[in-house]
Design a protein around this motif. Structure first.
Motif, mmCIF file in Angstrom:
data_model
loop_
_atom_site.group_PDB
_atom_site.id
_atom_site.type_symbol
_atom_site.label_atom_id
_atom_site.label_comp_id
_atom_site.label_asym_id
_atom_site.label_seq_id
_atom_site.Cartn_x
_atom_site.Cartn_y
_atom_site.Cartn_z
ATOM 1 N N ALA A 1 -6.896 3.142 0.659
ATOM 2 C CA ALA A 1 -5.910 2.776 1.354
ATOM 3 C C ALA A 1 -4.731 3.535 0.863
ATOM 4 O O ALA A 1 -4.348 3.450 -0.159
ATOM 5 C CB ALA A 1 -5.723 1.381 1.589
ATOM 6 N N THR A 2 -4.063 4.162 2.017
ATOM 7 C CA THR A 2 -2.850 4.853 1.540
ATOM 8 C C THR A 2 -1.782 4.678 2.591
ATOM 9 O O THR A 2 -1.850 4.303 3.698
ATOM 10 C CB THR A 2 -3.058 6.551 1.353
ATOM 11 O OG1 THR A 2 -3.593 6.789 2.581
ATOM 12 C CG2 THR A 2 -3.986 6.820 0.241
ATOM 13 N N VAL B 1 -3.420 -4.576 2.386
ATOM 14 C CA VAL B 1 -4.073 -4.300 1.047
ATOM 15 C C VAL B 1 -3.897 -5.559 0.205
ATOM 16 O O VAL B 1 -4.727 -5.737 -0.446
ATOM 17 C CB VAL B 1 -3.766 -2.999 0.443
ATOM 18 C CG1 VAL B 1 -4.004 -3.085 -1.176
ATOM 19 C CG2 VAL B 1 -4.004 -1.765 1.096
ATOM 20 N N VAL C 1 -5.825 3.043 -4.224
ATOM 21 C CA VAL C 1 -4.388 2.973 -3.437
ATOM 22 C C VAL C 1 -3.439 4.034 -4.173
ATOM 23 O O VAL C 1 -3.379 4.266 -4.987
ATOM 24 C CB VAL C 1 -3.802 1.668 -3.201
ATOM 25 C CG1 VAL C 1 -4.654 0.620 -2.354
ATOM 26 C CG2 VAL C 1 -3.502 0.846 -4.580
ATOM 27 N N ALA D 1 0.830 2.097 -0.786
ATOM 28 C CA ALA D 1 -0.085 1.048 -0.201
ATOM 29 C C ALA D 1 -0.021 -0.196 -1.159
ATOM 30 O O ALA D 1 -0.508 -1.328 -0.991
ATOM 31 C CB ALA D 1 -1.430 1.623 0.031
#
Ligand code: GLP
Length: 289
Positions: A197-198, A206, A233, A237
């Motif tokens: 996840a970014t 997150v 991440v 994130a």
């Protein structure tokens, strides 16, 4: 669950690609679970580079994607089959016959879902499942209230998801309303999960997915039950995580991560092979015909 915080989006994608590459080199017959979405594009870009410049071989592996829209032909522009062809399959030495996505145009969708589960089982299960996360916390298309033991099935998409995925279709009205998705239970059965996840817009979800209570309202929280789940991440994130200092300490000290701690060194990309790399003559299917 373990969390790795990288300074920026490209470093996070680079790390995920390196994890996949290591697994693939250790087991060329790897059964990979793949994901779609904007976040994954950088991972596939790096995998293509590894194939072209560092001989990463895809000829013996098999892939299963998490999901596909209902009603879209595989060739349709917004379909996940088209996405996978564009970002990965057409650029590495994988035989399309070894790549699997649910068929969203099947006349009997329930039978298609059962068949997809059976095919995963026939290949011995998924070794490494790559995951993104939707802004509402879904993995695959497991929208809020997805049973934590759910299997591959048809899900109605939420308005949030439809809006989030609209750019691929031009406007929300064109986004299919339903999709076939692996269930949360299907995902939890894979040997290893890697979630990427970014970006700032993923920070809140997150934090809920990693540190919040397990709930079917946020299907990604179910990953807390998985015995080997790595969440990668970028700083943005990670910005709402409470345990950041501890996660950084673990990554800095765990011997397992030593080879991944080296600073990402971007080599100037050379020309690399442009033509499709021939398949290995040794190629054997894990399946008997
Ligand atoms: C879609 C996919 C998910 C993916 C999500 C995130 O909903 N079905 O598997 O995780 O998009 O997409 P993005 O990376 O574009 O934020």
């Amino acid at each position: 669950m373990e969390v790795i915080i990288q300074p920026e989006e490209s470093a996070a994608a680079w790390l995920v690609a390196r994890i996949i590459a290591k697994e693939l080199r250790t087991n060329p017959h790897l059964v990979m679970g793949l994901a779609t979405g904007r976040t994954m594009e950088a991972v596939y870009e790096e995998l293509v580079r590894l194939h072209q410049e560092e001989a990463l071989d895809f000829s013996l592996c098999h892939t299963f994607n998490l999901d596909e829209y209902v009603g879209l032909r595989p060739g349709a522009a917004g379909s996940y089959r088209a996405y996978m062809n564009r970002h990965l399959f057409s650029r590495v030495n994988i035989d399309r016959r070894d790549t699997h996505l649910p068929d969203g145009t099947a006349s009997d969708l329930d039978a298609e879902c059962r068949g997809y589960e059976a095919l995963i089982r026939k290949f011995g299960g998924i070794d490494l499942q790559l995951l993104g996360i939707g802004q509402a916390g879904h993995i695959g298309f497991n929208e809020p209230l997805s049973a934590l033991r759910s299997r591959t099935r048809v899900k109605q998409l939420t308005p949030t998801t439809i809006l989030q995925n609209a750019p691929l279709f031009g406007r929300p009205g064109k986004v299919p309303r339903r999709a076939i998705t692996m269930g949360v239970g299907t995902i939890l059965e894979c040997r290893r999960c890697v979630l990427l996840a970014t970006g700032r817009e993923k920070a809140e979800i997150v934090a809920k997915a990693v540190e919040g209570p397990i709930t079917s309202m946020i299907s990604a929280t179910a990953l807390q039950l998985h015995p080997w789940c790595t969440v990668v991440v970028d700083e943005e994130a990670a910005s709402e995580l409470k345990g950041g200092a501890y996660y950084r300490w673990v990554f800095a000290n765990e011997p397992e991560w030593a080879e991944f701690r080296l600073l990402k060194q971007r080599r100037p990309s050379g020309p690399g092979p442009t033509a499709r790399t021939p398949r290995s003559p040794r190629r054997r299917s894990r399946l008997k015909a």
